[in-house]
Design an enzyme around this catalytic site. Sequence first.
Site, mmCIF file in Angstrom:
data_model
loop_
_atom_site.group_PDB
_atom_site.id
_atom_site.type_symbol
_atom_site.label_atom_id
_atom_site.label_comp_id
_atom_site.label_asym_id
_atom_site.label_seq_id
_atom_site.Cartn_x
_atom_site.Cartn_y
_atom_site.Cartn_z
ATOM 1 N N LEU A 33 0.815 -1.214 0.000
ATOM 2 C CA LEU A 33 0.000 0.000 0.000
ATOM 3 C C LEU A 33 0.852 1.269 0.000
ATOM 4 O O LEU A 33 1.861 1.365 0.704
ATOM 5 C CB LEU A 33 -0.913 0.012 1.233
ATOM 6 C CG LEU A 33 -1.859 -1.183 1.377
ATOM 7 C CD1 LEU A 33 -2.779 -0.969 2.576
ATOM 8 C CD2 LEU A 33 -2.669 -1.437 0.115
ATOM 9 N N GLU A 35 0.428 5.872 -0.839
ATOM 10 C CA GLU A 35 -0.532 6.964 -0.613
ATOM 11 C C GLU A 35 -1.747 6.911 -1.523
ATOM 12 O O GLU A 35 -2.817 7.387 -1.169
ATOM 13 C CB GLU A 35 0.162 8.303 -0.797
ATOM 14 C CG GLU A 35 0.813 8.789 0.475
ATOM 15 C CD GLU A 35 1.597 10.059 0.227
ATOM 16 O OE1 GLU A 35 1.001 11.035 -0.249
ATOM 17 O OE2 GLU A 35 2.809 10.041 0.497
ATOM 18 N N HIS A 37 -3.367 4.256 -2.413
ATOM 19 C CA HIS A 37 -4.346 3.382 -1.756
ATOM 20 C C HIS A 37 -4.950 4.066 -0.536
ATOM 21 O O HIS A 37 -6.137 3.927 -0.267
ATOM 22 C CB HIS A 37 -3.673 2.081 -1.287
ATOM 23 C CG HIS A 37 -3.103 1.249 -2.390
ATOM 24 N ND1 HIS A 37 -1.762 1.058 -2.559
ATOM 25 C CD2 HIS A 37 -3.712 0.557 -3.387
ATOM 26 C CE1 HIS A 37 -1.553 0.271 -3.597
ATOM 27 N NE2 HIS A 37 -2.715 -0.039 -4.125
ATOM 28 N N MET A 148 -7.834 6.694 -10.499
ATOM 29 C CA MET A 148 -7.852 7.045 -11.922
ATOM 30 C C MET A 148 -6.501 6.838 -12.588
ATOM 31 O O MET A 148 -6.381 6.985 -13.793
ATOM 32 C CB MET A 148 -8.293 8.503 -12.099
ATOM 33 C CG MET A 148 -9.784 8.665 -12.182
ATOM 34 S SD MET A 148 -10.539 7.673 -13.488
ATOM 35 C CE MET A 148 -10.121 8.636 -14.935
#
Length: 288
Positions: A33, A35, A37, A148
């Site tokens: 993980l 930032e 996530h 995105m």
Amino acid sequence: MEVLKNIDKVQNIVSKQLRDGKTIGFVPTMGYLHEGHIRLIKEARKENDFIILSIFVNPLQFGEGEDLDTYPRDEEHDRRMAEENGVDLIFLPSKETMYPGPLSIEMAVTKRTDVLCGRSRPGHFEGVVTVLTKLFNIIRPDRVYFGMKDAQQVAVVDALIHDYNFPIKLVAVPTVREKDGLAKSSRNVNLSTDERKEAPFIQQALLTGVQLMKDGKKLPEEIMDAVRKFLESKTHGNIDYIELLSYPELESVQTINQPVILAVAVYYKKVRLIDNIVFDQNGEIIKG
Ligand code: PAF
């Protein structure tokens, strides 16, 4: 925060949450993980009562010669980050749990995939929709969160949810970037020092394209050519693609008179980086 590897146990907890009238926010990941996530988890936390994060490096979406074996993993770090950011349950299945044997029914993705990453990754999006269909059925979320940065994945999941009537709201969250503009990715750790210095030019190339559009250039070819020249002059990476397509349909356009995506992928020695910008006919950035 609970960490569960077993599907039945997750389904029991989900059933209880739903019986109690709670909403479920779901963040599917392959772990390691960062930032990007965390931003998804935070968005989910704002809008739902119960947050489930899945961590599963899905072998089905990796092609031959891709980085399945070197995909970074750090379970301890992931657990800590998830807990600190308000995840209620991590679903951490093994490969055997998710795929106990060969599937009898396979999914085919027929639109939105023969472009961008889909073109050079045959079978990738079939793997993505297969694992997501399983995860959606196990977790039954109200909302699912995607970055995105992988805009094609967002477009394909949008089609999956629509075509197969999943009662799930897809929330697309803007790309999180390093200070120098490089899109955050678990794979960035595989860049060499020199490659890391060059990588921020990828976003600058995209912004160059948007600026041309704002300056009145409406022909996709012209914009893509300029982005290519910019990238070739700034990085040694090999350009996999530069494409400008309608969004989210991901179809070719003759001129820009609807929302479009300008997307690039660049191969470095051990890693392939992707980035994109979605903007409207006035050059206003919509997401990313
Ligand atoms: O974006 C990813 O990390 C993966 O494609 C996903 C959505 C977790 C499916 O394996």
